[in-house]
Design a protein around this motif. Structure first.
Motif, PDB file in Angstrom:
ATOM      1  N   LEU A 164      -9.154   2.144   3.237  1.00 17.07           N
ATOM      2  CA  LEU A 164     -10.620   2.428   3.060  1.00 17.07           C
ATOM      3  C   LEU A 164     -11.008   3.784   3.128  1.00 17.07           C
ATOM      4  O   LEU A 164     -11.906   4.388   2.651  1.00 17.07           O
ATOM      5  CB  LEU A 164     -11.467   1.550   4.037  1.00 17.07           C
ATOM      6  N   ALA A 165     -10.167   4.728   3.981  1.00 15.42           N
ATOM      7  CA  ALA A 165     -10.551   5.909   4.044  1.00 15.42           C
ATOM      8  C   ALA A 165      -9.984   6.701   2.738  1.00 15.42           C
ATOM      9  O   ALA A 165     -10.716   7.944   2.450  1.00 15.42           O
ATOM     10  CB  ALA A 165      -9.556   6.711   4.975  1.00 15.42           C
ATOM     11  N   ALA A 166      -9.237   6.245   1.920  1.00 14.54           N
ATOM     12  CA  ALA A 166      -8.596   6.879   0.903  1.00 14.54           C
ATOM     13  C   ALA A 166      -9.663   6.437  -0.575  1.00 14.54           C
ATOM     14  O   ALA A 166      -9.609   7.076  -1.610  1.00 14.54           O
ATOM     15  CB  ALA A 166      -7.230   6.522   0.413  1.00 14.54           C
ATOM     16  N   VAL A 167     -10.327   5.311  -0.192  1.00 20.04           N
ATOM     17  CA  VAL A 167     -11.444   5.041  -1.330  1.00 20.04           C
ATOM     18  C   VAL A 167     -12.914   5.528  -1.104  1.00 20.04           C
ATOM     19  O   VAL A 167     -13.015   5.399  -0.005  1.00 20.04           O
ATOM     20  CB  VAL A 167     -11.331   3.499  -1.285  1.00 20.04           C
ATOM     21  N   PRO A 168     -13.487   6.224  -2.178  1.00 18.45           N
ATOM     22  CA  PRO A 168     -14.680   6.728  -1.983  1.00 18.45           C
ATOM     23  C   PRO A 168     -15.649   5.384  -1.296  1.00 18.45           C
ATOM     24  O   PRO A 168     -15.666   4.316  -1.780  1.00 18.45           O
ATOM     25  CB  PRO A 168     -15.204   6.914  -3.490  1.00 18.45           C
ATOM     26  N   GLN A 169     -16.571   5.793  -0.503  1.00 13.51           N
ATOM     27  CA  GLN A 169     -17.529   4.844   0.357  1.00 13.51           C
ATOM     28  C   GLN A 169     -18.268   3.994  -0.804  1.00 13.51           C
ATOM     29  O   GLN A 169     -18.323   3.020  -0.557  1.00 13.51           O
ATOM     30  CB  GLN A 169     -18.302   5.691   1.147  1.00 13.51           C
ATOM     31  N   ARG A 170     -18.683   4.633  -1.836  1.00  7.80           N
ATOM     32  CA  ARG A 170     -19.455   3.951  -2.785  1.00  7.80           C
ATOM     33  C   ARG A 170     -18.836   2.820  -3.401  1.00  7.80           C
ATOM     34  O   ARG A 170     -19.252   1.737  -4.028  1.00  7.80           O
ATOM     35  CB  ARG A 170     -19.990   4.744  -4.077  1.00  7.80           C
ATOM     36  N   LEU A 171     -17.414   2.690  -3.451  1.00  8.25           N
ATOM     37  CA  LEU A 171     -16.590   1.756  -3.844  1.00  8.25           C
ATOM     38  C   LEU A 171     -16.276   0.621  -2.981  1.00  8.25           C
ATOM     39  O   LEU A 171     -15.480  -0.445  -3.217  1.00  8.25           O
ATOM     40  CB  LEU A 171     -15.343   2.316  -4.646  1.00  8.25           C
ATOM     41  N   HIS A 172     -16.403   0.845  -1.563  1.00  6.82           N
ATOM     42  CA  HIS A 172     -16.004  -0.077  -0.599  1.00  6.82           C
ATOM     43  C   HIS A 172     -16.271  -1.495  -0.782  1.00  6.82           C
ATOM     44  O   HIS A 172     -15.611  -2.706  -0.388  1.00  6.82           O
ATOM     45  CB  HIS A 172     -16.574   0.450   0.841  1.00  6.82           C
ATOM     46  N   LYS A 173     -17.592  -1.665  -1.286  1.00  5.12           N
ATOM     47  CA  LYS A 173     -18.147  -3.280  -1.467  1.00  5.12           C
ATOM     48  C   LYS A 173     -17.322  -4.011  -2.511  1.00  5.12           C
ATOM     49  O   LYS A 173     -17.233  -5.261  -2.552  1.00  5.12           O
ATOM     50  CB  LYS A 173     -19.625  -3.403  -1.931  1.00  5.12           C
ATOM     51  N   ASN A 174     -16.630  -3.161  -3.258  1.00  2.00           N
ATOM     52  CA  ASN A 174     -15.757  -3.927  -4.501  1.00  2.00           C
ATOM     53  C   ASN A 174     -14.229  -3.799  -4.129  1.00  2.00           C
ATOM     54  O   ASN A 174     -13.497  -4.351  -4.975  1.00  2.00           O
ATOM     55  CB  ASN A 174     -15.954  -2.835  -5.846  1.00  2.00           C
ATOM     56  N   VAL A 175     -13.826  -3.547  -2.933  1.00  2.00           N
ATOM     57  CA  VAL A 175     -12.389  -3.475  -2.443  1.00  2.00           C
ATOM     58  C   VAL A 175     -12.232  -4.745  -1.542  1.00  2.00           C
ATOM     59  O   VAL A 175     -12.853  -4.799  -0.644  1.00  2.00           O
ATOM     60  CB  VAL A 175     -12.096  -1.912  -1.770  1.00  2.00           C
ATOM     61  N   GLN A 176     -10.943  -5.238  -1.973  1.00  7.68           N
ATOM     62  CA  GLN A 176     -10.292  -6.216  -1.132  1.00  7.68           C
ATOM     63  C   GLN A 176      -8.964  -5.788  -0.879  1.00  7.68           C
ATOM     64  O   GLN A 176      -8.230  -5.343  -1.704  1.00  7.68           O
ATOM     65  CB  GLN A 176     -10.372  -7.841  -1.706  1.00  7.68           C
ATOM     66  N   VAL A 177      -8.496  -5.685   0.508  1.00  8.07           N
ATOM     67  CA  VAL A 177      -7.223  -5.232   0.841  1.00  8.07           C
ATOM     68  C   VAL A 177      -6.142  -6.206   1.261  1.00  8.07           C
ATOM     69  O   VAL A 177      -6.620  -7.141   2.165  1.00  8.07           O
ATOM     70  CB  VAL A 177      -7.352  -4.128   2.032  1.00  8.07           C
ATOM     71  N   PHE A 178      -4.966  -6.162   0.883  1.00  3.36           N
ATOM     72  CA  PHE A 178      -3.907  -7.205   1.314  1.00  3.36           C
ATOM     73  C   PHE A 178      -2.751  -6.356   1.662  1.00  3.36           C
ATOM     74  O   PHE A 178      -2.470  -5.382   1.297  1.00  3.36           O
ATOM     75  CB  PHE A 178      -3.471  -8.022   0.171  1.00  3.36           C
ATOM     76  N   HIS A 179      -1.767  -6.975   2.673  1.00 11.71           N
ATOM     77  CA  HIS A 179      -0.652  -6.045   3.106  1.00 11.71           C
ATOM     78  C   HIS A 179       0.415  -7.077   3.025  1.00 11.71           C
ATOM     79  O   HIS A 179       0.376  -8.270   3.364  1.00 11.71           O
ATOM     80  CB  HIS A 179      -1.002  -5.777   4.614  1.00 11.71           C
ATOM     81  N   LEU A 180       1.647  -6.793   2.251  1.00 11.10           N
ATOM     82  CA  LEU A 180       2.845  -7.346   2.283  1.00 11.10           C
ATOM     83  C   LEU A 180       4.021  -6.530   2.893  1.00 11.10           C
ATOM     84  O   LEU A 180       3.759  -5.232   3.231  1.00 11.10           O
ATOM     85  CB  LEU A 180       3.020  -7.384   0.680  1.00 11.10           C
ATOM     86  N   ARG A 181       4.892  -7.098   3.253  1.00 13.28           N
ATOM     87  CA  ARG A 181       6.208  -6.391   3.839  1.00 13.28           C
ATOM     88  C   ARG A 181       7.111  -6.165   2.745  1.00 13.28           C
ATOM     89  O   ARG A 181       7.401  -6.861   1.877  1.00 13.28           O
ATOM     90  CB  ARG A 181       6.764  -7.540   4.745  1.00 13.28           C
ATOM     91  N   GLY A 182       7.727  -4.838   2.925  1.00  8.74           N
ATOM     92  CA  GLY A 182       8.642  -4.375   1.975  1.00  8.74           C
ATOM     93  C   GLY A 182      10.070  -4.435   2.258  1.00  8.74           C
ATOM     94  O   GLY A 182      10.547  -5.265   2.839  1.00  8.74           O
ATOM     95  N   ALA A 183      10.879  -3.494   1.818  1.00  2.43           N
ATOM     96  CA  ALA A 183      12.201  -3.247   2.068  1.00  2.43           C
ATOM     97  C   ALA A 183      12.572  -1.672   2.293  1.00  2.43           C
ATOM     98  O   ALA A 183      11.887  -0.738   2.070  1.00  2.43           O
ATOM     99  CB  ALA A 183      12.831  -3.802   0.718  1.00  2.43           C
ATOM    100  N   VAL A 184      13.819  -1.705   2.860  1.00  5.90           N
ATOM    101  CA  VAL A 184      14.377  -0.282   2.800  1.00  5.90           C
ATOM    102  C   VAL A 184      15.729  -0.365   2.697  1.00  5.90           C
ATOM    103  O   VAL A 184      16.475  -1.295   3.082  1.00  5.90           O
ATOM    104  CB  VAL A 184      13.994   0.261   4.320  1.00  5.90           C
ATOM    105  N   ASP A 185      16.366   0.789   2.335  1.00  4.05           N
ATOM    106  CA  ASP A 185      17.574   0.856   2.032  1.00  4.05           C
ATOM    107  C   ASP A 185      18.060   2.367   2.265  1.00  4.05           C
ATOM    108  O   ASP A 185      17.831   3.289   1.463  1.00  4.05           O
ATOM    109  CB  ASP A 185      18.363   0.589   0.665  1.00  4.05           C
ATOM    110  N   PHE A 186      18.625   2.441   3.595  1.00  2.00           N
ATOM    111  CA  PHE A 186      18.854   3.754   4.383  1.00  2.00           C
ATOM    112  C   PHE A 186      19.619   4.354   3.191  1.00  2.00           C
ATOM    113  O   PHE A 186      19.469   5.667   3.122  1.00  2.00           O
ATOM    114  CB  PHE A 186      19.461   3.656   5.582  1.00  2.00           C
ATOM    115  N   ALA A 187      20.512   4.057   2.503  1.00  2.00           N
ATOM    116  CA  ALA A 187      21.544   4.952   1.767  1.00  2.00           C
ATOM    117  C   ALA A 187      20.879   5.349   0.411  1.00  2.00           C
ATOM    118  O   ALA A 187      21.245   6.275  -0.068  1.00  2.00           O
ATOM    119  CB  ALA A 187      22.735   3.903   1.426  1.00  2.00           C
TER     120      ALA A 187
END
Length: 180
Positions: free
Chosen positions: A92-115
């Protein structure tokens, strides 16, 4: 529907491509040429230093869309309330305030490969690990715990079933949408 992604090591891209396959469309990198779109834009962004990679560019390219679904992809477990709250706040900090009402946020878990990480990214993770090790275990953040669990290793927490909630929010029917 426009499906965009910002990915450096591929997990956000994999989620975006699977979502797009189920939705019957294509996923496009925010770095590339993005077609004009109306309606819904779905953006998958890998988290780097608490920010969704490519989100600002995606917001610009989705300016004409009626809704923006933002999906963050990171190493820490988003089922922990502190993780979801932190990620949502960063989006939400990265999205302009005027667009907040049209934004829906989801969170997924990812991956890492240190090499596969760049030398700079490996150094950063080693510094984060050092800081986490010096922190009282009770005071460690979910991100610190994730770094301690995975630093120097390969770990993949990708869960395509978690896309069902995003598909429903986009008006599509979860697993039934284009799974063949």
């Amino acid at each position: 529907m426009l499906v965009l992604y910002g990915s450096k090591y591929g997990t956000a891209r994999r989620y975006a491509e699977e979502f797009a396959r189920r939705a019957g469309t294509a996923a496009v990198s925010v770095k590339g040429r993005v077609p004009a779109a109306e309606g819904i834009t779905v953006f998958f962004g890998a988290l780097y230093m608490g920010r969704a990679y490519g989100l600002k560019r995606a917001v610009k390219k989705a300016a004409g869309c009626s809704r923006l679904l933002v999906v963050t992809v990171g190493l820490a477990d988003p089922s922990e309330p502190a993780v979801a709250e932190s990620r949502s706040g960063a989006v939400l900090a990265a999205v302009p305030q005027r667009l907040h009402k049209n934004v829906q946020v989801f969170h997924l878990r990812g991956a890492v490969d240190f090499a596969r990480l760049s030398a700079g990214r490996r150094l950063l993770l080693k510094m984060l690990r050092s800081m986490a090790e010096r922190t009282d275990p009770v005071q460690r953040t979910p991100e610190m715990r994730a770094v301690l669990e995975t630093e120097g290793k390969s770990a993949d927490y990708t869960d395509f079933a978690a896309l069902d909630a995003v598909l429903r929010a986009a008006g599509l029917a979860g697993e039934a949408a284009q799974t063949e």
